[in-house]
Design an enzyme around this catalytic site. Structure first.
Site, PDB file in Angstrom:
ATOM      1  N   GLU A  77      38.551  -1.163   5.027  1.00  0.00           N
ATOM      2  CA  GLU A  77      38.514  -2.228   6.033  1.00  0.00           C
ATOM      3  C   GLU A  77      39.650  -3.193   5.741  1.00  0.00           C
ATOM      4  O   GLU A  77      39.601  -3.965   4.783  1.00  0.00           O
ATOM      5  CB  GLU A  77      37.176  -2.974   5.994  1.00  0.00           C
ATOM      6  CG  GLU A  77      37.101  -4.122   6.991  1.00  0.00           C
ATOM      7  CD  GLU A  77      35.894  -5.032   6.785  1.00  0.00           C
ATOM      8  OE1 GLU A  77      35.989  -6.223   7.150  1.00  0.00           O
ATOM      9  OE2 GLU A  77      34.870  -4.564   6.247  1.00  0.00           O
ATOM     10  N   ARG A  87      43.174 -11.323   7.810  1.00  0.00           N
ATOM     11  CA  ARG A  87      43.221 -12.638   7.167  1.00  0.00           C
ATOM     12  C   ARG A  87      44.633 -13.010   6.723  1.00  0.00           C
ATOM     13  O   ARG A  87      44.851 -14.126   6.247  1.00  0.00           O
ATOM     14  CB  ARG A  87      42.284 -12.672   5.961  1.00  0.00           C
ATOM     15  CG  ARG A  87      40.822 -12.461   6.321  1.00  0.00           C
ATOM     16  CD  ARG A  87      39.953 -12.491   5.090  1.00  0.00           C
ATOM     17  NE  ARG A  87      38.591 -12.068   5.388  1.00  0.00           N
ATOM     18  CZ  ARG A  87      37.616 -11.995   4.495  1.00  0.00           C
ATOM     19  NH1 ARG A  87      37.847 -12.315   3.232  1.00  0.00           N
ATOM     20  NH2 ARG A  87      36.406 -11.592   4.856  1.00  0.00           N
ATOM     21  N   THR A 133      37.758  -8.875  10.110  1.00  0.00           N
ATOM     22  CA  THR A 133      38.057 -10.264  10.493  1.00  0.00           C
ATOM     23  C   THR A 133      38.687 -10.314  11.874  1.00  0.00           C
ATOM     24  O   THR A 133      39.657 -11.029  12.117  1.00  0.00           O
ATOM     25  CB  THR A 133      38.939 -10.973   9.436  1.00  0.00           C
ATOM     26  OG1 THR A 133      38.517 -10.602   8.127  1.00  0.00           O
ATOM     27  CG2 THR A 133      38.797 -12.494   9.558  1.00  0.00           C
ATOM     28  N   LYS A 177      26.909  -5.675  10.597  1.00  0.00           N
ATOM     29  CA  LYS A 177      27.253  -6.170   9.273  1.00  0.00           C
ATOM     30  C   LYS A 177      26.451  -7.437   9.030  1.00  0.00           C
ATOM     31  O   LYS A 177      26.439  -8.335   9.892  1.00  0.00           O
ATOM     32  CB  LYS A 177      28.753  -6.488   9.182  1.00  0.00           C
ATOM     33  CG  LYS A 177      29.153  -7.088   7.830  1.00  0.00           C
ATOM     34  CD  LYS A 177      30.644  -7.286   7.718  1.00  0.00           C
ATOM     35  CE  LYS A 177      31.095  -8.608   8.298  1.00  0.00           C
ATOM     36  NZ  LYS A 177      32.493  -8.924   7.915  1.00  0.00           N
TER      37      LYS A 177
END
Length: 224
Positions: A57, A61, A85, A145
């Site tokens: 993943e 960011r 993100t 999640k």
């Protein structure tokens, strides 16, 4: 075969849930990766893969996130590369264009959930409350999640969710570590866990790829 092989289109939410199940079953651990330097993209991925972690993943960011997804999809096609993100539909569209094979968000908005419904790749939306689960459930989502997992109840919360949400499964992320990872994975409604302990930022900064490989192998062995 083109240089960048696109994911197979998934039309229904059931197909997308099945694909998330497949990804998580293969992964067991989703490393949450933030690329600080472009030159780290390939050696970091290679170290994780050598340790047995081949589903990654890559978060947005940092400024290098999108490029990392493109580079890995083109140069490491044997890996499964997701985007993390992702905060809004524009970011969703950008990671799709970069070739991401799945998308992960830290939370939900109506716009992001709807983008996931429209997309041909699966979305794993981040939630932290029953109400957020229900918002996703209403649109057909059955895989989430839990973030930040340890802050919002951890193992106890996921056990409790098993009652009213019997067909929901989770990937807990946030505070998951070698001390508690097996407790999460022992739960029937947990698909895999997300974490960063196998890629400490100081190891990445110093280029200690052997240590990352060894820690990745230990993490995979921990979860069997």
């Amino acid at each position: 075969m083109t240089t960048l092989e696109r994911p197979q289109p998934l039309r229904s939410m059931a197909e997308k849930a099945a694909r998330i199940d497949q990804i998580c079953a293969q992964a067991r651990i989703l490393p949450v990766i933030t690329i600080a330097r472009e030159q780290d993209i390939l050696p970091l991925a290679d170290a994780l893969a050598a340790g047995g972690i081949r589903t990654l993943e890559v978060t947005l960011r940092s400024e290098h996130g999108l490029k990392a997804i493109r580079v890995l999809r083109e140069q490491r096609p044997e890996l499964c590369i997701g985007a993390g993100t992702v905060l809004d539909p524009a970011m969703f569209a950008a990671v799709e264009a970069a070739g991401a094979q799945f998308v992960v968000t830290p939370g939900i908005t109506a716009e992001v959930l709807e983008a996931g419904v429209r997309s041909d790749i699966p979305l794993l939306p981040g939630i932290s409350t029953p109400s957020e689960i229900m918002a996703g459930y209403a649109l057909g989502y059955r895989r989430f999640k839990l973030f930040p997992a340890e802050v919002v109840g951890g193992v106890a919360a996921i056990k409790a969710y098993g009652g009213p949400f019997g067909d929901i499964r989770f990937c807990p992320t946030g505070g998951v570590n070698p001390a508690n990872a097996r407790s999460y994975m022992a739960l029937p409604n947990v698909m895999c866990v997300g974490g960063t302990w196998m890629l400490d930022s100081s190891w990445v900064k110093s280029g200690d790829w052997a240590r990352i490989e060894a820690c990745s192998a230990e993490a995979m062995a921990l979860l069997g």
